[in-house]
Design a protein around this motif. Structure first.
Motif, mmCIF file in Angstrom:
data_model
loop_
_atom_site.group_PDB
_atom_site.id
_atom_site.type_symbol
_atom_site.label_atom_id
_atom_site.label_comp_id
_atom_site.label_asym_id
_atom_site.label_seq_id
_atom_site.Cartn_x
_atom_site.Cartn_y
_atom_site.Cartn_z
ATOM 1 N N HIS A 10 54.442 50.234 82.155
ATOM 2 C CA HIS A 10 54.671 49.638 80.835
ATOM 3 C C HIS A 10 55.933 48.780 80.820
ATOM 4 C CE1 HIS A 10 54.892 49.194 76.501
ATOM 5 N NE2 HIS A 10 56.130 49.646 76.551
ATOM 6 N N GLU A 11 57.007 49.279 81.413
ATOM 7 C CA GLU A 11 58.261 48.519 81.458
ATOM 8 C C GLU A 11 58.089 47.227 82.256
ATOM 9 O OE1 GLU A 11 61.785 51.830 81.442
ATOM 10 O OE2 GLU A 11 60.472 51.776 83.202
ATOM 11 N N ARG A 14 56.100 44.656 80.254
ATOM 12 C CA ARG A 14 56.898 44.089 79.156
ATOM 13 C C ARG A 14 57.856 43.019 79.684
ATOM 14 N NH1 ARG A 14 61.441 45.314 75.684
ATOM 15 N NH2 ARG A 14 60.878 44.580 73.620
ATOM 16 N N ILE A 15 58.495 43.290 80.804
ATOM 17 C CA ILE A 15 59.396 42.305 81.406
ATOM 18 C C ILE A 15 58.609 41.079 81.848
ATOM 19 C CG2 ILE A 15 60.887 41.855 83.396
ATOM 20 C CD1 ILE A 15 61.930 44.720 83.082
ATOM 21 N N ALA A 17 55.755 39.970 80.624
ATOM 22 C CA ALA A 17 55.341 39.234 79.425
ATOM 23 C C ALA A 17 56.494 38.403 78.879
ATOM 24 C CB ALA A 17 54.820 40.202 78.362
ATOM 25 N N ALA A 18 57.689 38.971 78.866
ATOM 26 C CA ALA A 18 58.863 38.238 78.385
ATOM 27 C C ALA A 18 59.176 37.062 79.305
ATOM 28 C CB ALA A 18 60.070 39.167 78.286
ATOM 29 N N ARG A 21 56.742 34.355 78.470
ATOM 30 C CA ARG A 21 56.993 33.868 77.106
ATOM 31 C C ARG A 21 58.260 33.019 77.042
ATOM 32 N NH1 ARG A 21 58.548 35.395 71.770
ATOM 33 N NH2 ARG A 21 56.784 35.081 70.384
ATOM 34 N N GLU A 42 62.171 42.328 87.521
ATOM 35 C CA GLU A 42 60.985 43.185 87.585
ATOM 36 C C GLU A 42 60.738 43.627 89.029
ATOM 37 O OE1 GLU A 42 56.168 43.044 87.279
ATOM 38 O OE2 GLU A 42 57.321 41.185 87.264
ATOM 39 N N VAL A 58 65.079 40.722 77.204
ATOM 40 C CA VAL A 58 63.641 40.944 76.996
ATOM 41 C C VAL A 58 63.354 41.101 75.505
ATOM 42 C CG1 VAL A 58 61.735 42.570 77.381
ATOM 43 C CG2 VAL A 58 63.206 41.897 79.283
ATOM 44 N N ASP A 59 64.135 41.912 74.809
ATOM 45 C CA ASP A 59 63.953 42.092 73.362
ATOM 46 C C ASP A 59 64.082 40.767 72.623
ATOM 47 O OD1 ASP A 59 63.559 44.815 73.630
ATOM 48 O OD2 ASP A 59 65.640 45.330 73.132
ATOM 49 N N MET A 62 61.053 38.465 73.283
ATOM 50 C CA MET A 62 59.830 38.954 72.653
ATOM 51 C C MET A 62 59.856 38.789 71.128
ATOM 52 S SD MET A 62 58.001 39.608 75.191
ATOM 53 C CE MET A 62 56.579 40.463 74.543
ATOM 54 N N LYS A 63 61.038 38.761 70.524
ATOM 55 C CA LYS A 63 61.154 38.611 69.070
ATOM 56 C C LYS A 63 61.319 37.164 68.621
ATOM 57 C CE LYS A 63 63.259 43.137 68.480
ATOM 58 N NZ LYS A 63 64.512 43.849 68.169
#
Length: 76
Positions: A10-11, A14-15, A17-18, A21, A42, A58-59, A62-63
């Protein structure tokens, strides 16, 4: 000193995907740099420790609102 623990699936996702993005959020060299840094992290960066800054990045990515969506909301 203990060895760093590998990231779970999962981690890593997420990295990743960021990273992809980031090139949409920041077109050009800045987005490419962020993307490469996150993909590198990663792969092996977690072994270096001190991942708080990377996870904050990353946060943020993603935001963040992509420029094309921000432009559409400004026009409305």
């Amino acid at each position: 000193m203990s060895d760093p623990q590998p990231m779970d699936h999962h981690e890593k996702m997420r990295i990743r995907a960021a990273a992809f993005r980031a090139t949409r959020i920041y077109p050009g060299p800045v987005g490419e740099l962020i993307s490469r840094e996150l993909l590198g992290w990663e792969d092996f960066g977690y072994r270096l420790g001190g991942n708080r800054m990377v996870l904050d990045l990353v946060d943020h990515v993603m935001k963040a609102v992509p420029p094309d969506r921000a432009a559409r909301s400004d026009a409305a």
